[in-house]
Design an enzyme around this catalytic site. Structure first.
Site, PDB file in Angstrom:
ATOM      1  N   HIS A  91       0.842  -1.202   0.000  1.00 13.94           N
ATOM      2  CA  HIS A  91       0.000   0.000   0.000  1.00 13.94           C
ATOM      3  C   HIS A  91       0.877   1.253   0.000  1.00 13.94           C
ATOM      4  CE1 HIS A  91      -3.642   2.372   1.188  1.00 13.94           C
ATOM      5  NE2 HIS A  91      -2.722   3.127   1.783  1.00 13.94           N
ATOM      6  N   GLU A  92       1.828   1.305   0.925  1.00 12.96           N
ATOM      7  CA  GLU A  92       2.686   2.487   1.026  1.00 12.96           C
ATOM      8  C   GLU A  92       3.611   2.612  -0.188  1.00 12.96           C
ATOM      9  OE1 GLU A  92       1.835   4.558   3.166  1.00 12.96           O
ATOM     10  OE2 GLU A  92       0.594   3.223   4.391  1.00 12.96           O
ATOM     11  N   HIS A 121       1.896   4.736  -2.662  1.00 13.52           N
ATOM     12  CA  HIS A 121       2.091   6.152  -2.334  1.00 13.52           C
ATOM     13  C   HIS A 121       3.472   6.624  -2.799  1.00 13.52           C
ATOM     14  CE1 HIS A 121      -1.503   7.020  -0.076  1.00 13.52           C
ATOM     15  NE2 HIS A 121      -1.292   6.072   0.816  1.00 13.52           N
ATOM     16  N   GLU A 167      -4.539   8.163  -2.334  1.00  9.32           N
ATOM     17  CA  GLU A 167      -4.999   6.851  -1.887  1.00  9.32           C
ATOM     18  C   GLU A 167      -5.362   5.962  -3.071  1.00  9.32           C
ATOM     19  OE1 GLU A 167      -4.692   5.586   0.956  1.00  9.32           O
ATOM     20  OE2 GLU A 167      -4.177   7.374   2.090  1.00  9.32           O
TER      21      GLU A 167
END
Length: 500
Positions: free
Chosen positions: A266-267, A270, A296
């Protein structure tokens, strides 16, 4: 004639960006390696840096330069004009907030967050509640100050810090579309799972250091270079740093490696977004990332659309087996796919599956609106949280650690942030659909561990645009229509009801 006023503005905003970057690195240090006794000094450091940046933004000099630059706007190219608009926008919002409030809010947030870390560990809501009350009070004051200048509602003013231009009435409509289908859809998915062979769960714990080895391998394959990036542990996963020095954190569970791994993936989404921002406009407002729903969308596109897909998990299964030194059916791609797409109502948002995740966000959205408008007080938050979980997901937390203490965001002052998660998930589905329509080879390439086709599409269509477009403009330009929840719902139906 050159627009010298605009050139002076670029120099000032370059300096403001440097200060903001320094704040980010100091925050990363505090969240990962800073000794506990350093918290008071760090609070003062962060507050002073924010004060310096704020004072630069609200100075009469900047206001005068903006006015002068606008009189010679014909001398600017289209990106410079967009940059000037962003400068003006930042100045207006900063001037709405008194300096003393900026400093007080910064100190309150840091004190609250550091207290929250121990409160989470000890499952002690009462010890952090007075700190949270101060953060909420100051956040509301900031929202009221901005609302008066922006001529909008208090909640919209708070959302504006994370998703400029968003309107809670539109968010209500989007969320309602999912709420309407959610109960029956969840039941359908659970029934399908009952008819399928259950996943085989791995029985032996996976040490955090081994999980980290896997995470680093996958981060590297996805495009993170470790001469310009790090992976560390923190109480709550986040991505910080700067494009040339990306700082990713996660938290590991030895009994559930999927939690830490999906946090990293997930990160990484980003991080890839930050790395792909327009280099020519580095440290200028127009070169920054768009609002948090777009941010997001990029993290959830990687984590959910890509890394929970059958193509990805079949490819990554041998890498996981080698890294963990494991064998057996539980480590096959098909079994991992069942594990990573298993739907089950659970207490912790960051570990939630795609189907139930929006319910977690909708709960927080409802609660923070109630707390902001004072129809709910913080003393009643734990019970209201538990009632909401029971109503939406049919489960009741046994502890506040599983309930209202689990997320960092309210405790570090991010009021109005939560809607961006589900807006991001919906945007991710719409973007990924557009990417696969544009480049038909993307799914097959993912099955071979080749992410270059997807990454080039994301960079060309989203990352390199910075803040040139508004969020609705970007969505329309890239996908041909504004945000449409149907893409997300269709994605879930295909993944969870098709039984393919």
């Amino acid at each position: 004639m050159p627009n010298t006023a605009y050139q002076d503005l670029e120099a000032i905003f370059h300096r403001i960006s440097l200060i903001t970057e320094t704040i980010g690195v100091l925050y990363w240090d505090a969240a990962t390696v800073m000794p506990e006794k350093g918290s008071q000094a760090r609070s003062e450091q962060l507050a002073e840096l924010k004060n310096i940046a704020h004072n630069l933004l609200i100075s009469d000099k900047i206001e005068g330069l903006i006015q002068e630059a606008e009189t010679k706007i014909e001398a600017l190219n289209i990106w410079q004009r967009k940059n000037l608009n962003e400068m003006h926008s930042k100045s207006i919002r900063a001037r709405a907030i008194p300096r003393d409030l900026v400093v007080a809010h910064s100190k309150a947030c840091f004190s609250c967050e550091t207290t929250w870390r121990n409160a989470l560990k000890d499952d002690n809501y009462s010890v952090v509640k007075p700190f949270l009350q101060e953060v909420l009070n100051l956040s509301v004051q900031i929202g009221e100050a901005k609302a008066a200048v922006l001529n909008c509602s208090l909640y919209n003013a708070l959302i504006d810090s994370y998703d400029p231009g968003s309107d809670h009435t539109e968010i209500d409509k989007v969320f309602k579309k999912y709420e309407q289908i959610f109960p029956n859809f969840l039941n359908e998915v659970l029934e399908v799972q009952k008819s399928e062979t259950k996943p085989i769960l791995y029985k032996k714990p996976v040490p955090a250091k081994v999980q980290k080895q896997l995470s680093i391998k996958l981060m590297s394959l996805l495009g993170i270079k470790f001469d310009g990036g790090r992976l560390d542990s923190s109480a709550h996963p986040f991505c910080g740093g700067i494009p040339e020095d990306i700082r990713i954190t996660t938290r590991y569970d030895n009994d559930n490696f999927t939690s830490g791994l999906m946090g990293v993936l997930h990160e990484t989404g980003h991080a890839l977004y930050e790395m792909g921002l327009p280099k020519k406009w580095r440290r200028q407002p127009v070169g920054e990332a768009m609002g948090m729903s777009i941010h997001e969308s990029q993290s959830l596109l990687i984590e959910m659309q890509v890394c929970r897909s059958r193509q990805f998990l079949n490819w990554v299964a041998p890498i996981i087996r080698r890294t963990f030194n494991q064998s057996g059916k539980e480590w096959s791609g098909e079994n991992l796919h069942k594990i990573f797409t298993r739907v089950q109502p659970t207490f912790i948002r960051v570990d939630a599956d795609e189907v139930t995740y929006p319910a977690h966000v909708i709960l927080r959205y409802r609660l923070e609106k109630a707390l902001i408008n004072k129809s709910l007080n913080l003393g009643d938050l734990p019970l209201a949280w538990n009632d909401g979980m029971k109503s939406l997901l049919g489960i009741t937390p046994m502890t506040n650690k599983e309930g209202c203490l689990q997320d960092i965001h309210w405790f570090d002052g991010a009021w109005g942030y939560f809607p961006s998660y589900t807006l991001g998930a919906m945007s991710a589905a719409q973007f990924f659909s557009a990417a696969c329509d544009s480049k038909k080879e993307i799914p097959n390439a993912i099955s071979k561990g080749d992410f270059s086709h997807l990454q080039s599409w994301l960079i060309d269509n989203i990352h390199c645009k910075g803040r040139f477009f508004t969020t609705p403009e970007l969505m329309k330009n890239v996908t041909g229509e504004h945000l449409n929840p149907s893409y997300f719902i269709d994605h879930l139906k295909t993944r969870y009801l098709s039984q393919i």
